[in-house]
Design a protein around this motif. Structure first.
Motif, PDB file in Angstrom:
ATOM      1  N   ARG A  64       0.830  -1.201   0.000  1.00  0.00           N
ATOM      2  CA  ARG A  64       0.000   0.000   0.000  1.00  0.00           C
ATOM      3  C   ARG A  64       0.868   1.256   0.000  1.00  0.00           C
ATOM      4  NH1 ARG A  64      -3.872   2.986  -1.766  1.00  0.00           N
ATOM      5  NH2 ARG A  64      -4.983   4.254  -0.232  1.00  0.00           N
ATOM      6  N   GLU A  91      -3.051  14.752   1.895  1.00  0.00           N
ATOM      7  CA  GLU A  91      -3.781  13.545   1.476  1.00  0.00           C
ATOM      8  C   GLU A  91      -2.915  12.297   1.675  1.00  0.00           C
ATOM      9  OE1 GLU A  91      -6.649  15.246  -2.111  1.00  0.00           O
ATOM     10  OE2 GLU A  91      -4.518  14.855  -2.511  1.00  0.00           O
ATOM     11  N   VAL A 138      -2.667  11.489   5.498  1.00  0.00           N
ATOM     12  CA  VAL A 138      -3.922  10.908   6.001  1.00  0.00           C
ATOM     13  C   VAL A 138      -4.053   9.455   5.546  1.00  0.00           C
ATOM     14  CG1 VAL A 138      -6.448  10.997   5.818  1.00  0.00           C
ATOM     15  CG2 VAL A 138      -5.153  13.094   6.215  1.00  0.00           C
ATOM     16  N   ALA A 139      -3.733   9.187   4.280  1.00  0.00           N
ATOM     17  CA  ALA A 139      -3.842   7.830   3.742  1.00  0.00           C
ATOM     18  C   ALA A 139      -2.864   6.881   4.443  1.00  0.00           C
ATOM     19  CB  ALA A 139      -3.580   7.850   2.232  1.00  0.00           C
ATOM     20  N   GLY A 168      -1.616   7.214   7.495  1.00  0.00           N
ATOM     21  CA  GLY A 168      -2.085   7.027   8.869  1.00  0.00           C
ATOM     22  C   GLY A 168      -3.246   6.050   8.962  1.00  0.00           C
ATOM     23  N   SER A 169      -4.233   6.201   8.075  1.00  0.00           N
ATOM     24  CA  SER A 169      -5.401   5.319   8.113  1.00  0.00           C
ATOM     25  C   SER A 169      -5.046   3.881   7.748  1.00  0.00           C
ATOM     26  CB  SER A 169      -6.492   5.842   7.173  1.00  0.00           C
ATOM     27  OG  SER A 169      -6.026   5.863   5.833  1.00  0.00           O
ATOM     28  N   ALA A 170      -4.032   3.701   6.901  1.00  0.00           N
ATOM     29  CA  ALA A 170      -3.620   2.350   6.490  1.00  0.00           C
ATOM     30  C   ALA A 170      -2.948   1.589   7.621  1.00  0.00           C
ATOM     31  CB  ALA A 170      -2.689   2.439   5.287  1.00  0.00           C
ATOM     32  N   HIS A 171      -2.529   2.307   8.672  1.00  0.00           N
ATOM     33  CA  HIS A 171      -1.772   1.654   9.740  1.00  0.00           C
ATOM     34  C   HIS A 171      -2.431   1.761  11.112  1.00  0.00           C
ATOM     35  CE1 HIS A 171       1.224   2.108   6.530  1.00  0.00           C
ATOM     36  NE2 HIS A 171       1.774   1.024   7.048  1.00  0.00           N
ATOM     37  N   GLU A 172      -3.687   2.132  11.147  1.00  0.00           N
ATOM     38  CA  GLU A 172      -4.390   2.245  12.431  1.00  0.00           C
ATOM     39  C   GLU A 172      -4.428   0.917  13.173  1.00  0.00           C
ATOM     40  OE1 GLU A 172      -8.242   3.802  11.642  1.00  0.00           O
ATOM     41  OE2 GLU A 172      -7.559   5.871  11.367  1.00  0.00           O
ATOM     42  N   LYS A 173      -4.563  -0.171  12.434  1.00  0.00           N
ATOM     43  CA  LYS A 173      -4.659  -1.491  13.056  1.00  0.00           C
ATOM     44  C   LYS A 173      -3.376  -2.317  12.870  1.00  0.00           C
ATOM     45  CE  LYS A 173      -9.681  -1.801  12.563  1.00  0.00           C
ATOM     46  NZ  LYS A 173     -10.824  -2.607  12.015  1.00  0.00           N
TER      47      LYS A 173
END
Length: 524
Positions: free
Chosen positions: A448, A465, A468-469, A471-476
C-alpha cells in the motif's frame, strides 16, 4: 713431590667446586621440572574427568564446575531434573541469521521434548551468507569463497564465526530447561568419527506437525541412535501443535535463550544511554547489501550498484532466483523501503523532527550518501557505533550475529519499533514486544505504501492527502492484540508463530477477552 701434590690438590678443589654447583643446580632444575610436569598432568586429568563426567551426567558436572569456579555461598535454586529414558541424541545445525537460528533452536528443543531425546547444544550457521562472516566480508567475491567452503563442507574459522556459547549463556540454557529436556554440550566419544561412527544427517520436512516427527523421525532413532538435522528453519508448523509443545517453544524463546553476560552488559548500556536522552524509535532499516541482492530490489540505486547487486546474487548459488524485475517486486510490496521512502513515511506517521531514532541494522548500502535525506529529516539518528567507544565494540566487530544481538536488545526496549522489511528479526522482535505487554510495533504495509508514495511523488496526492492515507492504512497495524491467522494447507502464508505466540500471552477463556473470538484472523 709434596709441592706437586699440594698444587694438584688445590687444582682438584678448584675444579670440584664449580662441578658441585652445577650438580646442585641440575638437581634443583630436575625437582622444578618434575613439579611442573606433575601439575600439568594433574590439571589434564581434572579436565578429562570433567569432560567424561559431563558426558556421563552433564547436570552433575555442571554443578561441580560452577562450584570450582565461583564457589557461591547461596547457589540459585535449580529446577528438578526430568527423568526419562532417552531415545537417542539429536544434533542440530541451525542455518540463517541470528533470529532465524533463534526460532530454529526453540523448535528443536520442542522436537527433543516431544520425542524424549537428548539434545546436543546446537551448532550455529558458519557458511551461509547470513553467518558471522557477512559483517566483515560483505562483497560478492567473498561470497564465492564462502560458497566454496560450504560446497566442500568446510567450516569457516572461529575468528569470524560465533558458536552457541559466544552468543547465548549455555549454562543458563541447559539449567533452565532441565525439567523438560536433557541437554549436553557434545556427543559422547563413542559417536565420534574417530571411533568410525558416522552420524546420519537429514533435513526434516518443513512446516511439519507432531505426527510427522512421531511416525517418521522417532523410528529412525532405534536404528541410528544419533540424528543430525542439518537444516532447522521452519521445520515445525505454526499451528495445529499441542498447547504444551507450543509453551515449550515460548519458554525457550523468552526464558532459556539468554545472551552472554558480555552481550547483555553492553546491550543494557546502549539502552540506558538512549533512554537517558529521551524516548526513542528503533528503526530496523533493512536497506543492506545482502537483502537488496537477495530480493533483487534496486529502486533508488545507480546502474553500477544494480549491476553489483546482480553479480552478488549470481555469485551465491544457493539463492535460487537470479533474474528478478525490481519494479515488479516493489509493486508487490516485497522490497525493503529505501531510506528516502522511510523518511517520508515517518513524517506521514506523525514523528516530528526531534524524534530520537536508533538504526538497528548493519552497514546501509550506499552508506551516508543514502542516509542523507533521512538524516536531514531526523537529525537525531544514532547507531551503536556513535554511542559506544570503539574499544567496547571491538570484541563484537567481526561477528554479525553478536552485533545483531545488541540491536535485538535495543529493539525490544525501544518505545516504538518500526521494521522497513518484515523479515526474521522483525517477526521475532514483534513477538517479544507482544510478550512484554503489546509494546508499540508499527508493521508497515509496503504494498500500500508503494502505491501512495508513487502517487505523492508524481503529484497526484498532496502531502496532506498522503499523510492521512498513510495514517489510516496503519491504524490497526500497531502491534495490538490479535489472533494468529491460520490458512489451511498454506503454512508459508500464515502468521508466523514467533511473531504472535498467542499460546504464551493468555490462557483459556482469557484469550477470547484479549485476542477476540477464536476464528478471527489477523490483519496481515
Amino acid at each position: 713431590m709434596e709441592v706437586v701434590r699440594s698444587e694438584s690438590g688445590v687444582r682438584s678443589e678448584k675444579i670440584a667446586a664449580p662441578v658441585a654447583t652445577v650438580i646442585a643446580r641440575t638437581k634443583r632444575f630436575q625437582v622444578w621440572f618434575i613439579r611442573v610436569c606433575s601439575s600439568i598432568l594433574l590439571w589434564t586429568c581434572l579436565v578429562q574427568l570433567l569432560t567424561v563426567g559431563e558426558l556421563w551426567h552433564p547436570s552433575f558436572m555442571a554443578n561441580t564446575t560452577v562450584s570450582i569456579v565461583k564457589s557461591p555461598h547461596h547457589p540459585p535454586p535449580r529446577l528438578p531434573l526430568r527423568n526419562y529414558t532417552s531415545n537417542g541424541y539429536l544434533k542440530v545445525s541451525c542455518n540463517g541469521g541470528l533470529n532465524q537460528m533463534r526460532s530454529a533452536i526453540c523448535d528443536m528443543v520442542a522436537v527433543a521434548r516431544l520425542l524424549n531425546l537428548t539434545l546436543v547444544v546446537p551448532e550455529l550457521d558458519k557458511t551461509s551468507f547470513w553467518a558471522d562472516n557477512r559483517y566483515f566480508f560483505c562483497s560478492w567475491h567473498a561470497i564465492i569463497f564462502f560458497s566454496f567452503l560450504q560446497f566442500c563442507n568446510i567450516n569457516c574459522t572461529n575468528s569470524f564465526c560465533s558458536t552457541f556459547e559466544e552468543i547465548f549463556d549455555v549454562k543458563h540454557f541447559i539449567d533452565s530447561l532441565r525439567d523438560e529436556v536433557r541437554i549436553v554440550r557434545r556427543l559422547p566419544k563413542r559417536f565420534n568419527r574417530k571411533y568410525r561412527y558416522r552420524v546420519f544427517e537429514m533435513p526434516p520436512v518443513s512446516w511439519s506437525q507432531e505426527k510427522y516427527y512421531l511416525q517418521q523421525i522417532l523410528p529412525l532413532f532405534s536404528k541410528r541412535k544419533v540424528l543430525h538435522f542439518n537444516k532447522t528453519d521452519t521445520r515445525l508448523a505454526n499451528n495445529g501443535i499441542s498447547i504444551d509443545l507450543q509453551k515449550v517453544r515460548c519458554r525457550v524463546n523468552f526464558q532459556a535463550l539468554k545472551f552472554t553476560p558480555e552481550i547483555e552488559s553492553l546491550g543494557y548500556k546502549l539502552v540506558r544511554i538512549l533512554q537517558e536522552r529521551g524516548p526513542f524509535v528503533a528503526l530496523h532499516l533493512r536497506y543492506e547489501m545482502d537483502m537488496l541482492a537477495f530480493s533483487g530490489c534496486t529502486h533508488g540505486c545507480t546502474k553500477e550498484e544494480a549491476k553489483e547487486l546482480k553479480r552478488l546474487r549470481y555469485a551465491y548459488p544457493w539463492w535460487r532466483e537470479k533474474e528478478i524485475v525490481s519494479k515488479e517486486r516493489r509493486s508487490q510490496g516485497l522490497c525493503p523501503l529505501t531510506p528516502e521512502e522511510t523518511a517520508l513515511i515517518l513524517l506521514a506517521l506523525g514523528f516530528d523532527k526531534d524524534t530520537q531514532i536508533y538504526i538497528a541494522a548493519g552497514e546501509i548500502y550506499g552508506s551516508e550518501r543514502r542516509l542523507a535525506v533521512l538524516r536531514a529529516a531526523y537529525p537525531r539518528i544514532v547507531r551503536k557505533e556513535m554511542l559506544l567507544d570503539p574499544g567496547e565494540l571491538q570484541q563484537f566487530q567481526n561477528h554479525s550475529s553478536q552485533m545483531a544481538a545488541l540491536d535485538f536488545m535495543v529493539s525490544i526496549a525501544s518505545d516504538t519499533f518500526i521494521p522497513t522489511y518484515y523479515g526474521n528479526m522483525a517477526k521475532v522482535v514483534e513477538g517479544h514486544r507482544r510478550y512484554r505487554g503489546f509494546k508499540k510495533t508499527i508493521l508497515l504495509d509496503r504494498k500500500r505504501l508503494v502505491e501512495l508514495l508513487d502517487l505523492h511523488q508524481n503529484g497526484t496526492l498532496s502531502w496532506n492527502e498522503f499523510a492521512v492515507a498513510v495514517g489510516s492504512a496503519h491504524e490497526k497495524r500497531m502491534g495490538q492484540p490479535t489472533r494468529r491467522r491460520v490458512i489451511a494447507d498454506k503454512p508459508k502464508e500464515e502468521d508466523y508463530f514467533y511473531a504472535n505466540p498467542q499460546e504464551c500471552l493468555c490462557e483459556g477463556a482469557n484469550c477470547d477477552d484479549l485476542l477476540g473470538p477464536g476464528n478471527s484472523s489477523s490483519i496481515r
